[in-house]
Design a protein around this motif. Structure first.
Motif, PDB file in Angstrom:
ATOM      1  N   LYS A 145      45.854  40.825  43.676  1.00 49.69           N
ATOM      2  CA  LYS A 145      45.418  39.435  43.846  1.00 49.69           C
ATOM      3  C   LYS A 145      46.596  38.517  44.209  1.00 49.69           C
ATOM      4  N   ARG A 146      47.703  38.640  43.459  1.00 59.98           N
ATOM      5  CA  ARG A 146      48.878  37.803  43.732  1.00 59.98           C
ATOM      6  C   ARG A 146      49.489  38.137  45.088  1.00 59.98           C
TER       7      ARG A 146
ATOM      8  N   GLN B 135      47.961  39.275  47.778  1.00 57.93           N
ATOM      9  CA  GLN B 135      47.118  38.710  48.832  1.00 57.93           C
ATOM     10  C   GLN B 135      47.309  37.200  48.923  1.00 57.93           C
ATOM     11  N   ARG B 136      47.386  36.550  47.779  1.00 54.78           N
ATOM     12  CA  ARG B 136      47.606  35.102  47.757  1.00 54.78           C
ATOM     13  C   ARG B 136      48.944  34.764  48.433  1.00 54.78           C
TER      14      ARG B 136
END
Length: 144
Positions: free
Chosen positions: A44-45, A47-48
């Motif tokens: 998630k991080r 991709q962010r």
């Protein structure tokens, strides 16, 4: 570059070594495997960060290429150098072991890492590779 007293850094020769040369045979169910929650957080991080143009990502490394730099914060989540585990049922990567970090930094097999896992990772993340120190010391000695 030569120093005022005529000494210069040694030329480092040879091909870069693949990360795989430092790895041990570790089972996918070892304590070095990331938890599902931690891996999901990394994805998630990452991709962010990609979406906003930052380069901070956490993906399994290509073990046929040289390792990325070891950092002293590695013990926290291992994101700088995650090892792929194709045999893991969910393909979750693992962190390097302390011994693998020692191998990457060129420490001899007889070297015993700090007993504390956190301190061992800090020890290797702050280390200068042993072969580099040896090469520099030899050129200084020869210069004297």
């Amino acid at each position: 570059k030569e120093t005022p007293n005529g000494w210069s850094m040694p030329e480092l020769n040879g091909q870069p070594l693949p990360l795989s040369m430092a790895l041990e045979n570790i089972s996918w169910d070892s304590p070095y495997t990331l938890s599902e929650k931690m891996w999901a957080g990394h994805i998630k991080r990452s991709q962010r960060n990609v979406d906003r143009g930052a380069g901070f990502t956490a993906y399994p490394k290509d073990t046929t290429k040289p390792s990325t730099t070891l950092v002293a914060r590695y013990y926290k989540d291992g994101k700088e150098c995650l090892i792929p585990q194709p045999d893991h049922p969910k393909r979750i990567p693992r962190m390097l072991t302390e011994r693998e970090c020692a191998n990457l930094q060129g420490f001899p097999k007889t070297f015993q890492p700090h007993q504390s896992k956190i301190n061992a990772y800090k020890q290797f993340g702050n280390a200068v590779p042993s072969p580099l120190i040896k090469a520099v010391a030899e050129t200084i000695t020869n210069h004297l």
